[in-house]
Structures are given as structure tokens and as C-alpha cells.
Design an enzyme around this catalytic site. Sequence first.
Site, mmCIF file in Angstrom:
data_model
loop_
_atom_site.group_PDB
_atom_site.id
_atom_site.type_symbol
_atom_site.label_atom_id
_atom_site.label_comp_id
_atom_site.label_asym_id
_atom_site.label_seq_id
_atom_site.Cartn_x
_atom_site.Cartn_y
_atom_site.Cartn_z
ATOM 1 C CB CYS A 34 -0.761 -0.052 1.626
ATOM 2 S SG CYS A 34 -2.193 -1.055 1.343
ATOM 3 C CG HIS B 163 -3.020 3.052 2.205
ATOM 4 N ND1 HIS B 163 -2.162 2.775 3.217
ATOM 5 C CD2 HIS B 163 -3.291 1.941 1.891
ATOM 6 C CE1 HIS B 163 -2.224 1.742 3.767
ATOM 7 N NE2 HIS B 163 -3.215 1.503 2.824
ATOM 8 C CG ASN C 11 -6.881 -1.409 1.412
ATOM 9 O OD1 ASN C 11 -5.984 -0.727 0.117
ATOM 10 N ND2 ASN C 11 -6.210 -1.726 2.318
#
Length: 334
Positions: A119, A260, A290
Site C-alpha cells: 500500500c 492510502h 482499499n
Amino acid sequence: MSGQAPPTAWGIHGLGVHIPDRCVGNAEIAEQYGVEPAWIERMTGITQRHCAEPAQATSDLALAAAEQALADAQLSARDIDVILLATSTPDQLAVATACRVQHQLGADRAWATDVGGACAGFLYALKLAHDVLAASCPGGRALVIGAEVFSKFQNPGDRSTGVLFADGAGAVVVGPAPAGRGILCSTQGTDGGLADIVGIRAGGSARPASELTVTEGGHYLHMNGKAVTAYFHEIFPQVVARLTQLSGLNLDQIDLVIPHQANPRMLRTLGAELGISTSQLVVTADTFGNTGAASIPMALHAARSQGRLKPQSTVLHAAVGAGMSWAGSVQRWL
């Protein structure tokens, strides 16, 4: 650049995004994971996410986002000197997904490679692009892409990952910027002692694919949710504090905080604790989930589309990824 001084700053000149067509709401997956749709939204803040089609690979999403970014920057593929693709879900091992994107784009002048960092991968790639251009390619252009197809690595019985992760791609073009604009500072770090709390355990040289690894579910994404959450709560404030120190800016001088997109509920809670206002914080995971390395460029694109990202906006990015790795940057939008 003949007859001109080499640039001293680099920033983002173009944005692109690709969101798969297939939208999956909470009601569609709730029964599979043994929960109510309202539970998913209550625990994560996510109401829906997008998933790639069976025939779509990470390179397909990355290519579409890259083409948009080039068009936005009013450049052709042959104007690009380097392509860096951040992903945890490559098309295959041993061949960088960036190589396929380079070929399909027709960017035959560019060298291309993938970047890890999960990420945090997009911010790692952004830092590398900045440094490569500054060190060896003054006046050049870099294409930085974040792309993920997590849906193909989801354990159908693991709600900790199944309700959270999703698919998408975002891309930016990095090039010379006026002094005092573009990328102002960055910070990175790693704690390899926590490398096992999230990731895909099997398929590499340590645990090659076998009947056993398939039976055990080793090729699915796994996550120790409590450990990851605890680490995020510890590191995210440190990244924000370090960036304000490096940039010389107070938090109230930051126009937008675009992290993020981990867990939207967690982001809002932690943001409020740190004094980040709702007008500063950009959260898109409510509807996109996500998307790992793709989430920051996707959120940048959304912020600009909403009119929140404007010329000379000061933007802070922070990300925490598997590894455990973290990264952050501050930029003044061109």
C-alpha cells in the site's frame, strides 16, 4: 534543455485512473462472509467496491490509467523516460508488470520496472521517479502507476480481507516543476520484523506452489487485522509529524491530506485525533475499498474531479503497507 539550467524541482503533470466496471455492494458479499451488509459498513465505512473481470489482469488496469495520465499531461508514450509500476498483485512472477505496460503503451524509449511496498508502493515509486529524474534525466518524464487486482487473491472464507480490498489503478506523469512547486519532501521506512502480518505467503521461492500450499490457502491474501491496525495507529501519526517537520509547514497549512485508503472509518477517526479537519481529509475508500498502491493516485484524481485539488494546493500523503513499510510526501500542486 539546451542553454537552460537543469530543473531543481519535479511534480505531477498528469493524472489518470481506471476503475473496473463491476461494482460490488455489501449486500452481494455479506452472506458469503457470514455478516450483515450493515456490519461491513459499520466496521469499515465501505459501502461498495469495484472488481476486475476474470479476463482482466493488473496490466490491463494499469495501461488504461497510464493512457489517461499521458493524455492529461498532453504527452505521448515516447515522451516517457521511465515507467515505475507499484503493485502487490503482478500479472506473474519474474516478469515485471511494468514491462507489459511499456510495450502496450508503445513507450519504447522508457525503461520499466515494478516497485514493491504494497500500500506504500505508489509513494515509494514516486520518490524513485523524483530521484531518477534528478540524478540522471534532467528534463525527463516518468510515468508512475499504482495498480491492484486484489479480488483474484481473496480468500472466500476470510472476511478480514474480503470486505476490505478491491481493484483499481491510478497513474501520474512526473516531470520538471517550477522552484517551490511539485514534490517538496518525502520520508520512508520499513520494519521487516512485521513482514508476516499481512501478505500472500505462498508462490515465491520460500514456499513455491505445491498441492499443500494450495490446500492451505497460501496463495490468498492474509491479514492479521488487529496487528495491522495497531501498527497503522502507531506509524501514521509519526509520518504526518515527520512530513510537517521536513516541509516546515504546520498541519493547518496543509490544504489536503490524501492518505492510502486503508479503512475509511479508521482514517476518519485517526484524522480527527490528529487535528486533520474533514475539509482537509480525502477519503474515497467508502465506494472504492482499499485498492492498495492504486489508492493514492485514485484519490488524487477524485479530489481534482471534485474541485478540491487546485493549483498550488499543498497536499500531504501518508501510506502504510505490508512489509511493514511506510512512506509519505508533501507536494505543492502544479
